[in-house]
Every structure is written in structure tokens, then in C-alpha cells.
Design a protein around this motif. Structure first.
Motif: not given
Length: 130
Positions: A52-56, A84-89, A115-117
Motif C-alpha cells: 500500500t501507498q498512502q497520501y496524507l 500532500g505527502l506521498l508515503q511509498d510502500a 496481511a499487508d501491514y
């Protein structure tokens, strides 16, 4: 890990920031959640994801986000609703120093999957080879 500044649109009626998946955010948005009402001095996150990528985005108030790729840690101050801040996998993320009025929006590239965590920092370091 990167900061993206979005254009603010608006007029005398108010401001508007538009964010489109696969255009302004480099992935299809599959999940949206937000964090608010945090307790003073209590961090959030403190995990990584395999895929998962996240954008905060701090929609209101501010917080700090520390991203750690296993080699270096960078702390970002999110305090504007058009930043915004992009957090890669495979990047360990910790959100902290929330102001009482902070609303942190998170856009995610994947649906929730436990299971992705990666929830243990030592396990994270092994996965990234640090």
C-alpha cells in the motif's frame, strides 16, 4: 516519499482543492480514511505496508509525519490543506505532534488487508534489508 503542493482554486465563496487519483496522486485511490480527535502526545501509524501507498493531507490543523525507509528518517510538517505527502510502500510511517484540531486525511492505494501491514519495526528492517 515526496511532498506535493496542489493548486488552490476558489473565489469569494471559498477555497477548493481538487485531487484526482492517477493524476494528482500517483495511484488509483481504493480506500479513504481520516484521523481526528487524537490524544496529546500519542502517535499514530507506527507501521509499514508491503504494497500500500498512502497520501496524507492535514485538512485542518497540523501534525508531523516521520517516514523511515530503513536507511534515513525524514520528518515532514503537514500544516496546509493543499499540501500532500506521498508515503511509498515499505516505508515506516509515524504521525505525531497533532494539534487538537487536526484532521488528517489518508488516501490509500489498496483496500484494507491486515496481511499487508508490518507492525514490528525489527521485522520491517529485515524486509527492507537494512
Amino acid at each position: 516519499m515526496s511532498i506535493i503542493k496542489h493548486r488552490i482554486l476558489g473565489d469569494h465563496r471559498g477555497q477548493l482543492v481538487a485531487i484526482e487519483g492517477q493524476k494528482d496522486v500517483p495511484f488509483e485511490v481504493k480506500r479513504v480514511f481520516y484521523i481526528y480527535g487524537t490524544q496529546l502526545g500519542v502517535p499514530r501509524g507506527q507501521h509499514s505496508h508491503h504494497k500500500t501507498q498512502q497520501y496524507l493531507i492535514a485538512l485542518n490543523g497540523s501534525c508531523k509525519v516521520t517516514l523511515d525507509d530503513g536507511k534515513k528518517k525524514i520528518t515532514y510538517d503537514l500544516n496546509q490543506p493543499n499540501i500532500g505527502l506521498l508515503q511509498d510502500a515499505l516505508v515506516w510511517g509515524t504521525m505525531h505532534d497533532f494539534t487538537p484540531d487536526c484532521v488528517l486525511l489518508v488516501l490509500a492505494s489498496e483496500h484494507y488487508d491486515e496481511a499487508d501491514y508490518i507492525r514490528n519495526y525489527d521485522d520491517f528492517l529485515k524486509v527492507v534489508g537494512a
